[in-house]
Design an enzyme around this catalytic site. Structure first.
Site, PDB file in Angstrom:
ATOM      1  N   THR A 139       0.719  -1.169   0.118  1.00 46.08           N
ATOM      2  CA  THR A 139      -0.013  -0.106  -0.050  1.00 46.08           C
ATOM      3  C   THR A 139       0.872   1.248  -0.119  1.00 46.08           C
ATOM      4  O   THR A 139       1.882   1.270   0.771  1.00 46.08           O
ATOM      5  CB  THR A 139      -0.992  -0.082   1.426  1.00 46.08           C
ATOM      6  OG1 THR A 139      -1.849  -1.161   1.197  1.00 46.08           O
ATOM      7  CG2 THR A 139      -1.760   1.414   1.242  1.00 46.08           C
ATOM      8  N   GLY A 348     -23.947   0.869  29.000  1.00 46.17           N
ATOM      9  CA  GLY A 348     -22.863   1.611  29.203  1.00 46.17           C
ATOM     10  C   GLY A 348     -21.506   0.734  29.437  1.00 46.17           C
ATOM     11  O   GLY A 348     -20.413   1.167  28.946  1.00 46.17           O
ATOM     12  N   GLU A 371      -6.410  -5.432   3.708  1.00 49.83           N
ATOM     13  CA  GLU A 371      -6.483  -6.722   2.647  1.00 49.83           C
ATOM     14  C   GLU A 371      -7.452  -6.905   1.717  1.00 49.83           C
ATOM     15  O   GLU A 371      -8.173  -7.979   1.530  1.00 49.83           O
ATOM     16  CB  GLU A 371      -6.575  -7.714   3.502  1.00 49.83           C
ATOM     17  CG  GLU A 371      -5.535  -7.934   4.751  1.00 49.83           C
ATOM     18  CD  GLU A 371      -4.035  -8.134   4.262  1.00 49.83           C
ATOM     19  OE1 GLU A 371      -3.869  -8.674   3.077  1.00 49.83           O
ATOM     20  OE2 GLU A 371      -3.224  -8.325   5.105  1.00 49.83           O
TER      21      GLU A 371
END
Length: 392
Positions: A139, A348, A371
């Site tokens: 990349t 929460g 990927e």
């Protein structure tokens, strides 16, 4: 973080499909995660640090190149064993699984498959033992889903290659001793080069301020007139198909790993639903909570069957890239939806570091992107069934 009480769901008795070796491998990984990962991972995620002390343990459970043959330091296991190891590690944390995936499928795999014998003997044993860690450079800042457009390049200078360019979003980059880097030669053909830390002009700045994969080290690879010895070129495959072959292996591991994250979220929500009292009864007794849990276990079971069958096909060499793509997309999407529903069930407490769910949820935002993004995998399946290319 609360004690790790994880119990793996197996609603369709899929253990019957596994060999004794598969179960032993899975047990070893599961016990290691409970002992060495679960007690520390929340703190490291909060600190945004990778726990380097676990590298030795990853190697010991066979997480680095489990399918690599014994003569190169690997465990010599099959593809289902590889998947089960990834499942158990990602049950602990996607960032830790990323570390192992990169080492196995994106560094060791190309050296094993595309390298020569000298390269295999030099690098694979050290990578299998964790003495050396590796990373994978594909990349680029301007080329993510279109890796073929990369601009990182190398020139033949006679007695060496001169490498220039940059890669980003690289797992393991900050501490890797070895990088398998994909770059174009002067004719525009993509080749793999093994770049070692210490080569002049090679740097690996760390990426900070991540909200996802916080317990994984991410960085860039910078190449400024790096002299790479000619013997570091991977000789046995070139073109875009070479790095994509590595991604097939990594995506297969992710398809299994995502199941682990989903199982952990489901198991946490199921246990909580039996313990949390509201309106005088456990919340698991309410229809909407049972709906959530029933849908979770159904989707996990479908994903388990998908991954197992894909593992069988990988073992016999019949799995296609498109079939791997489908499993990666489906199973990660399944996991991220289960993480979201499980978080709601805990109210929460679901955002608290006492539980793993919010960490899984944040991590899976990266897993659904790297990927190959969710949408890119949809288009891969679409092209496979129609024969029509939507990328052009």
């Amino acid at each position: 973080m609360k004690p790790d009480l994880f119990e793996a769901p197996d609603y369709y008795n899929l253990d019957e499909l596994l060999t004794d070796e598969h179960k032993l491998v899975r047990t070893a990984a599961r016990e290691w995660v409970k002992r060495d990962v679960s007690p520390i991972i929340e703190d490291y995620a909060q600190k945004a640090e990778f726990p380097t002390q676990i590298i030795k343990g990853l190697a010991e459970i066979g997480a680095f190149g489990p399918y690599i043959p014994h003569e190169y330091g690997g465990a010599g296991l099959d593809q289902i064993s590889y998947g089960l190891i990834m499942q158990e590690i990602e049950r602990g944390d996607s960032g830790v699984r990323s570390t192992a995936s990169v080492q196995s499928s994106l560094v060791m795999y190309p050296i094993w498959k595309y390298g020569n014998e000298e390269q295999r003997l030099k690098y694979l044993p050290k990578l299998a033992s964790g003495e050396w860690m590796g990373c994978f450079g594909l990349t680029e800042p301007d080329h993510g889903s279109n890796p073929g457009g990369m601009v990182t390049n190398f020139k033949d200078m006679g007695d060496h290659y001169l490498l220039n360019g940059a890669k980003m979003w690289i797992s393991n980059a900050p501490f890797a001793q070895v990088a398998v880097v994909w770059a174009k030669n002067e004719e525009g053909r993509i080749h793999g080069l093994i770049v070692e830390r210490g080569m002049e002009g090679f740097s690996t700045p760390e990426t900070h301020n991540k909200w996802s994969l916080r317990a994984s080290a991410t960085g860039e690879l910078i190449f400024d007139n790096v002299k790479v010895p000619k013997e570091n070129l991977l000789p046995n495959k070139s073109g875009l198909g070479a790095p994509l072959g590595c991604l097939d292996s990594a995506r297969f591991g992710i398809a299994w790993g995502a199941i682990g994250a989903a199982m952990d979220c489901y198991d946490t929500a199921l246990r909580y639903s039996k313990e949390r009292m509201q309106f005088g009864k456990p919340i698991g007794q309410f229809q909407l909570q049972q709906k959530k849990l029933a849908e979770m276990i159904t989707e996990i079971t479908k994903a388990q069957l998908l991954a197992w069958k894909l593992g069988v096909m990988r073992n016999n060499g019949t799995a296609t890239s498109a079939q791997i793509s489908m499993a990666k997309r489906n199973n990660v999407d399944m996991a991220i939806n289960i993480a979201r529903e499980a978080r709601q069930m805990l109210g929460g407490m679901g955002i608290s570091g006492e539980y793993s769910i919010m960490r899984h949820s944040m991590n899976l935002e990266s897993v659904i992107t790297y990927e190959g993004t969710h949408d890119i995998h949809l288009l891969i399946t679409g092209m496979d069934v129609t024969g029509l290319n939507a990328f052009k």
